[in-house]
Every structure is written in structure tokens, then in C-alpha cells.
Design a protein around this motif. Sequence first.
Motif, PDB file in Angstrom:
ATOM      1  N   LEU A   5     -19.536 -58.076  42.197  1.00 35.48           N
ATOM      2  CA  LEU A   5     -18.706 -56.934  42.566  1.00 35.48           C
ATOM      3  C   LEU A   5     -18.497 -55.947  41.414  1.00 35.48           C
ATOM      4  N   PRO A   6     -18.201 -56.390  40.180  1.00 34.42           N
ATOM      5  CA  PRO A   6     -18.043 -55.402  39.091  1.00 34.42           C
ATOM      6  C   PRO A   6     -19.305 -54.573  38.859  1.00 34.42           C
ATOM      7  N   PHE A   7     -20.486 -55.209  38.956  1.00 29.94           N
ATOM      8  CA  PHE A   7     -21.730 -54.460  38.758  1.00 29.94           C
ATOM      9  C   PHE A   7     -21.965 -53.476  39.903  1.00 29.94           C
ATOM     10  N   LEU A   8     -21.677 -53.886  41.122  1.00 25.41           N
ATOM     11  CA  LEU A   8     -21.849 -52.988  42.256  1.00 25.41           C
ATOM     12  C   LEU A   8     -20.912 -51.788  42.154  1.00 25.41           C
ATOM     13  N   LYS A   9     -19.686 -52.018  41.680  1.00 28.10           N
ATOM     14  CA  LYS A   9     -18.747 -50.917  41.513  1.00 28.10           C
ATOM     15  C   LYS A   9     -19.244 -49.926  40.472  1.00 28.10           C
ATOM     16  N   ARG A  10     -19.773 -50.447  39.368  1.00 25.14           N
ATOM     17  CA  ARG A  10     -20.276 -49.551  38.322  1.00 25.14           C
ATOM     18  C   ARG A  10     -21.457 -48.726  38.823  1.00 25.14           C
ATOM     19  N   ILE A  11     -22.357 -49.360  39.543  1.00 24.21           N
ATOM     20  CA  ILE A  11     -23.504 -48.627  40.074  1.00 24.21           C
ATOM     21  C   ILE A  11     -23.058 -47.599  41.101  1.00 24.21           C
ATOM     22  N   SER A  12     -22.061 -47.948  41.906  1.00 21.23           N
ATOM     23  CA  SER A  12     -21.566 -47.016  42.905  1.00 21.23           C
ATOM     24  C   SER A  12     -20.920 -45.797  42.258  1.00 21.23           C
ATOM     25  N   VAL A  13     -20.054 -46.029  41.263  1.00 19.97           N
ATOM     26  CA  VAL A  13     -19.380 -44.925  40.582  1.00 19.97           C
ATOM     27  C   VAL A  13     -20.381 -44.032  39.864  1.00 19.97           C
ATOM     28  N   MET A  14     -21.490 -44.602  39.457  1.00 17.46           N
ATOM     29  CA  MET A  14     -22.523 -43.844  38.758  1.00 17.46           C
ATOM     30  C   MET A  14     -23.033 -42.673  39.592  1.00 17.46           C
ATOM     31  N   PHE A  15     -23.038 -42.807  40.918  1.00 13.98           N
ATOM     32  CA  PHE A  15     -23.588 -41.774  41.801  1.00 13.98           C
ATOM     33  C   PHE A  15     -22.491 -41.040  42.585  1.00 13.98           C
ATOM     34  N   MET A  16     -21.243 -41.184  42.178  1.00 12.11           N
ATOM     35  CA  MET A  16     -20.152 -40.511  42.875  1.00 12.11           C
ATOM     36  C   MET A  16     -19.872 -39.150  42.255  1.00 12.11           C
ATOM     37  N   SER A  17     -19.518 -38.202  43.110  1.00 16.75           N
ATOM     38  CA  SER A  17     -19.081 -36.892  42.642  1.00 16.75           C
ATOM     39  C   SER A  17     -17.578 -36.933  42.383  1.00 16.75           C
ATOM     40  N   LEU A  18     -17.064 -35.827  41.859  1.00 16.42           N
ATOM     41  CA  LEU A  18     -15.625 -35.774  41.586  1.00 16.42           C
ATOM     42  C   LEU A  18     -14.809 -35.868  42.872  1.00 16.42           C
ATOM     43  N   ASP A  19     -15.310 -35.301  43.953  1.00 16.84           N
ATOM     44  CA  ASP A  19     -14.602 -35.386  45.240  1.00 16.84           C
ATOM     45  C   ASP A  19     -14.529 -36.825  45.732  1.00 16.84           C
ATOM     46  N   ASP A  20     -15.622 -37.585  45.552  1.00 22.13           N
ATOM     47  CA  ASP A  20     -15.607 -38.991  45.955  1.00 22.13           C
ATOM     48  C   ASP A  20     -14.615 -39.794  45.124  1.00 22.13           C
ATOM     49  N   LEU A  21     -14.521 -39.476  43.847  1.00 22.36           N
ATOM     50  CA  LEU A  21     -13.606 -40.207  42.980  1.00 22.36           C
ATOM     51  C   LEU A  21     -12.151 -39.955  43.352  1.00 22.36           C
ATOM     52  N   GLN A  22     -11.861 -38.760  43.801  1.00 25.93           N
ATOM     53  CA  GLN A  22     -10.492 -38.414  44.160  1.00 25.93           C
ATOM     54  C   GLN A  22     -10.149 -38.754  45.603  1.00 25.93           C
ATOM     55  N   ASN A  23     -11.134 -39.189  46.369  1.00 23.21           N
ATOM     56  CA  ASN A  23     -10.913 -39.538  47.769  1.00 23.21           C
ATOM     57  C   ASN A  23     -10.585 -41.034  47.882  1.00 23.21           C
ATOM     58  N   PRO A  24      -9.375 -41.403  48.295  1.00 20.54           N
ATOM     59  CA  PRO A  24      -9.017 -42.831  48.341  1.00 20.54           C
ATOM     60  C   PRO A  24      -9.751 -43.603  49.428  1.00 20.54           C
ATOM     61  N   THR A  25     -10.381 -42.926  50.371  1.00 19.87           N
ATOM     62  CA  THR A  25     -11.091 -43.628  51.455  1.00 19.87           C
ATOM     63  C   THR A  25     -12.511 -44.019  51.060  1.00 19.87           C
ATOM     64  N   VAL A  26     -12.995 -43.541  49.922  1.00 19.57           N
ATOM     65  CA  VAL A  26     -14.364 -43.850  49.475  1.00 19.57           C
ATOM     66  C   VAL A  26     -14.322 -45.123  48.649  1.00 19.57           C
ATOM     67  N   TRP A  27     -15.133 -46.098  49.043  1.00 17.73           N
ATOM     68  CA  TRP A  27     -15.209 -47.369  48.316  1.00 17.73           C
ATOM     69  C   TRP A  27     -16.645 -47.875  48.339  1.00 17.73           C
ATOM     70  N   LEU A  28     -17.266 -47.984  47.197  1.00 18.84           N
ATOM     71  CA  LEU A  28     -18.625 -48.482  46.969  1.00 18.84           C
ATOM     72  C   LEU A  28     -19.712 -47.500  47.456  1.00 18.84           C
ATOM     73  N   ILE A  29     -19.582 -46.969  48.654  1.00 19.12           N
ATOM     74  CA  ILE A  29     -20.626 -46.085  49.186  1.00 19.12           C
ATOM     75  C   ILE A  29     -20.145 -44.635  49.081  1.00 19.12           C
ATOM     76  N   PRO A  30     -20.758 -43.820  48.203  1.00 24.97           N
ATOM     77  CA  PRO A  30     -20.307 -42.427  48.063  1.00 24.97           C
ATOM     78  C   PRO A  30     -20.641 -41.599  49.303  1.00 24.97           C
ATOM     79  N   GLN A  31     -19.739 -40.691  49.634  1.00 24.04           N
ATOM     80  CA  GLN A  31     -19.975 -39.799  50.769  1.00 24.04           C
ATOM     81  C   GLN A  31     -20.929 -38.666  50.415  1.00 24.04           C
ATOM     82  N   SER A  32     -20.858 -38.215  49.177  1.00 23.30           N
ATOM     83  CA  SER A  32     -21.768 -37.161  48.714  1.00 23.30           C
ATOM     84  C   SER A  32     -22.399 -37.593  47.400  1.00 23.30           C
TER      85      SER A  32
END
Length: 314
Positions: free
Chosen positions: A39-66
Amino acid sequence: MKKRKINAPDWVLAFHPKNWAWLLFRLILMIGLSYIILLPFLKRISVMFMSLDDLQNPTVWLIPQSPTWDNVTRVLKYGGYWEAFTNSLLISLSCAILQTLVCCMVGYGFAKFKFRGKTFFFLMAVFTIVIPPQTLYLALYTRFRYFDIYGLLSLFGIGPIKPLETVVPSILLSLTALGLKNGLYIFVIRQFFKGVPQELNEAAWVDGCNPIKAFFSIMFPMARSMLVSIFVLSFAWQWTDTFYSGLFNRSMTVLPMILNKVTAISTEAISNGTMMSSVMQNTAVVMIIAPLFVFYLVFQRQLIQGIERSGIVG
């Protein structure tokens, strides 16, 4: 009258309730452990491809919307990734090759030769495993700040030299079996050679081989899987090392050092506050570890074989 025991086929026994319960328990246990570890590795890889909007969106978890490559692009551009990657590759390869060869010769000597003080020197080599490298910082710094070999460099007008800004200290430590984790490599290869029959050495000596020729022609090829394991471990530890890199290679940017750059990686990152800075650090960590993951996939079979034959387990 005794009842005759009927041996059921394996496929019939597989459907027994006890077997199903045991298989289900093992499956749940493996899934749970895998979840905790991955899980920690999957979270890091997921955050790697997240935009600022995804980071600020509380409904986004592991799979980025954009999903976006902007984080990777910033690390490549502002972190000096490719330069650090080249320097880390050259240093790690050179140190790993030298450590593998030298530690193999030292371990072979401890396993097959008898000399005075053998046990003491071997214990000292193994004892280096438990010594934190930070305790040697001052000694290494004073030794390599002005380096001179018994005054010979000054005698011939060459030195003393100042190798702290170069890779010379790392090379010298690897050549003298004093590099990173060398005590562990000596112990492992010594355990392997202790399991090799001494008659092979004696037969080579009878045929006219000296100890060096017997080592390179007979013992060295036999330890191929063990040497690959040592090479992989040495390369991995050297790749992520921060102590020796920060002490010696100050003029060269290596991968662990780019983490210090990504805190202020660009004007855009700074303007978005500490959240974007944390994302940049997370992205840099994933990009540092990714080459090691590929490296392990290539040599995983030889690594496992070497560990099995070392005599440590089993």
C-alpha cells in the motif's frame, strides 16, 4: 475384520473441507500482508501522477481523476535527474564490481587458508557489519582530506592530494574491502567457500596451479551465482547511499541528493505551498527506486540462488 484403507486421488482430497479451510486461511493471510507491504508503494506511485486538483480533492484515492506527467517532468528538468542518474550508475557499478571481486578473494582466503590470527581478523571483518558508518565520519574525513600514502606522494612532489571532491575514496575503500557493507559480503562468500570440498583445491595444486590460478580457474567460476548476489546487493546499497555520497562525492550530484533540490523545484511548486513540494519529493523517491526495481527483476533468479547456496539459510 480390518477395513481396507482406500487411497483417494489428490483431486478428491483437494475438495476436503479441512484443505479448503487451510487454503482460504493462507489466501487471506497473504492478501493481508501484501496489502500492508504494497500500500505505501502504491500510494507513492499514485501521487506521482496526480495533479494539484486531485491532491486537493478528498474523494480521490489511489486512482487520479486527471493524471498528469507534470510532476515527473519537473523532477527531470529542475532536479537534474539524468546527470545524477549517470553519476550514480558509474559510481555504483565501479564500486559493486570492485567489492564483489575483492570480497570474493578475502572470503576465499578465510575459508581455505590457515594463518595466524585468522579467527581474529575474520571476527573484525564481521564486526564491521554492526558499526554505524556515522561513527567513522571524522576518521574518514581526516584520512581523505589530505591523502598521502606514507608520505610517498609528497616525496615525489605529487601530493598530498585532496580526494574528498572525487570518487577516489570510494574506489580505494572498495579495493581494500573497507567499503559499504563489505563485512557482510566477506561473511557470505566465506560461508559459500566453506561448503566447497578442499580436494578441488588440492587437485589443482597437484596439477601445477598456484593458489591464484586455482582461484580464478576453479573457485571463481563455481561461485558465479553467489557473486551475482553480492553484486546486486552492493549495487543497490551504493545506489541509495547518502552517507558516503555526502562525505566524498560533494562535487558530483547523485540520485539521493536530488531530494534536497525538489523542495524548491520551481516557482510553480513554491507558489502552491508545501503540498506540492511534498509531491515533488515523493515523485523523486519513486524515480530513484524505479531503476533498482528493474535491476532486481533482471537478476532476481541469481540473487535467490546465491542466498540459498550461501549457507546462511536452510
